[in-house]
Design a protein around this motif. Structure first.
Motif, PDB file in Angstrom:
ATOM      1  N   GLY A  14       6.675 -23.820   1.288  1.00 24.68           N
ATOM      2  CA  GLY A  14       5.516 -22.994   0.962  1.00 24.68           C
ATOM      3  C   GLY A  14       5.924 -21.680   0.323  1.00 24.68           C
ATOM      4  O   GLY A  14       5.282 -21.207  -0.626  1.00 24.68           O
ATOM      5  N   LEU A  15       6.996 -21.092   0.818  1.00 22.17           N
ATOM      6  CA  LEU A  15       7.504 -19.853   0.229  1.00 22.17           C
ATOM      7  C   LEU A  15       7.997 -20.090  -1.194  1.00 22.17           C
ATOM      8  O   LEU A  15       7.789 -19.248  -2.083  1.00 22.17           O
ATOM      9  CB  LEU A  15       8.625 -19.298   1.100  1.00 22.17           C
ATOM     10  CG  LEU A  15       9.364 -18.067   0.559  1.00 22.17           C
ATOM     11  CD1 LEU A  15       8.401 -16.921   0.301  1.00 22.17           C
ATOM     12  CD2 LEU A  15      10.469 -17.642   1.526  1.00 22.17           C
ATOM     13  N   GLN A  16       8.647 -21.225  -1.433  1.00 20.77           N
ATOM     14  CA  GLN A  16       9.137 -21.513  -2.774  1.00 20.77           C
ATOM     15  C   GLN A  16       7.985 -21.679  -3.764  1.00 20.77           C
ATOM     16  O   GLN A  16       8.103 -21.302  -4.932  1.00 20.77           O
ATOM     17  CB  GLN A  16      10.004 -22.764  -2.767  1.00 20.77           C
ATOM     18  CG  GLN A  16      10.752 -22.982  -4.077  1.00 20.77           C
ATOM     19  CD  GLN A  16      11.796 -24.072  -3.970  1.00 20.77           C
ATOM     20  OE1 GLN A  16      12.064 -24.613  -2.905  1.00 20.77           O
ATOM     21  NE2 GLN A  16      12.400 -24.399  -5.094  1.00 20.77           N
ATOM     22  N   SER A  17       6.857 -22.228  -3.310  1.00 22.53           N
ATOM     23  CA  SER A  17       5.685 -22.323  -4.182  1.00 22.53           C
ATOM     24  C   SER A  17       5.217 -20.936  -4.602  1.00 22.53           C
ATOM     25  O   SER A  17       4.855 -20.709  -5.766  1.00 22.53           O
ATOM     26  CB  SER A  17       4.555 -23.065  -3.467  1.00 22.53           C
ATOM     27  OG  SER A  17       4.905 -24.401  -3.196  1.00 22.53           O
ATOM     28  N   ALA A  18       5.223 -19.999  -3.650  1.00 19.65           N
ATOM     29  CA  ALA A  18       4.827 -18.634  -3.976  1.00 19.65           C
ATOM     30  C   ALA A  18       5.821 -17.991  -4.942  1.00 19.65           C
ATOM     31  O   ALA A  18       5.432 -17.242  -5.849  1.00 19.65           O
ATOM     32  CB  ALA A  18       4.729 -17.810  -2.693  1.00 19.65           C
TER      33      ALA A  18
END
Length: 275
Positions: A94-98
């Motif tokens: 999820g952090l990588q998507s951001a």
């Protein structure tokens, strides 16, 4: 932007035009984002290998914690640890998507999308959906490596393990939207990483990820009980260990939906105002 990001931008600019429904826009953008991710062989290799160091470091260095007071009897530390790594691994996706969203914002892709008959919120939904695909790949790799190399077993059976993966992805979906809101606010990858790192440390270590809550000091126990990650780990761990899990699973899904319902509209409004 990198060459891969440029190719992804060119493909994404071929999004549905006039008359295309929002679901069609999301579907096309998600497919293009996933295709760009899978076409980067180095990134894909790192995604597949990433769970191994975590299993080695946490599984070996922290195995002695199985002897602390309050640790479940008869449970190998690897079976206690893997559910926590499932949740934190999905959260990293999820952090990588951001982070990818900050690349789009900084590289001008969102500004180029403004010239298209496109709902900008579909860009965020597509990034979030692609993050779930990335998270699923990581989770499957994590479980397979833990089973093949470290003796991990799901005492709840295969169906419970599948549901545990779904719960992990739900946590990643909800908190991933929070990270994307921060991405729309900061717009810089370095600033986002600093803020996320500041948030991830207490999320991971002020929780029941590596130790039972009962073994923590009173003040840290209070923090852990209020930590949303604790609820996710509790649900996944109960499923994997074959224990009653329905209340924890329901609470985790409800919390993920609540976080998404609060943060997603704000993130969409924020990206629409971004110049």
């Amino acid at each position: 932007m990198t060459a891969v990001a440029e190719r992804a931008a060119e493909r994404r600019e071929q999004a549905p035009g006039d008359g295309a429904s929002v679901p069609a826009q999301i579907g096309v953008l998600t497919a293009h984002t996933v295709q760009a991710m899978l076409s980067d062989r180095r990134l894909l290799l790192l995604t597949l290998v990433e769970p191994l160091p975590m299993l080695l470091v946490f599984g070996q260095a922290l195995s002695g914690l199985a002897r602390v007071p309050g640790f479940p009897r008869g449970v190998p530390y690897i079976d206690f640890l893997v559910p926590a790594l499932m949740v934190t691994t999905a959260l990293q996706s999820g952090l990588q998507s951001a982070t990818r969203l900050t690349d789009d914002l900084g590289g001008g892709l969102i500004s180029r999308f403004r010239t298209l008959p496109l709902w900008l919120g579909s860009v965020l939904v597509a990034q979030s959906a692609a993050g779930l695909v990335r998270g699923l790949i990581r989770l499957v790799t994590l479980v397979v490596l833990a089973w093949a190399l470290f003796g991990f077993r799901s005492r709840g059976g295969p169906l419970a393990l599948v549901l545990a993966v779904a719960v992990s992805l739900a946590v990643a979906w909800g908190l991933g939207w929070l990270f994307m809101l921060l991405a729309c606010w900061f717009r810089r990858g370095e600033t986002l990483q600093a803020a996320a790192g500041l948030a991830m440390f207490p999320l991971m270590f002020a929780s029941n990820a590596f130790l039972p809550v009962a073994s923590l000091p009173p003040w840290l126990r209070a923090v852990a009980e209020a930590n949303p990650l604790t609820h996710g780990v509790t649900a996944v761990r109960a499923l994997v260990l074959g224990r009653p899990a329905l209340p924890a699973v329901a609470a985790t899904f409800a919390l993920a939906l609540l976080v998404t319902a609060v943060t997603a509209p704000i993130a969409v409004r924020r990206v629409r105002r971004t110049e």
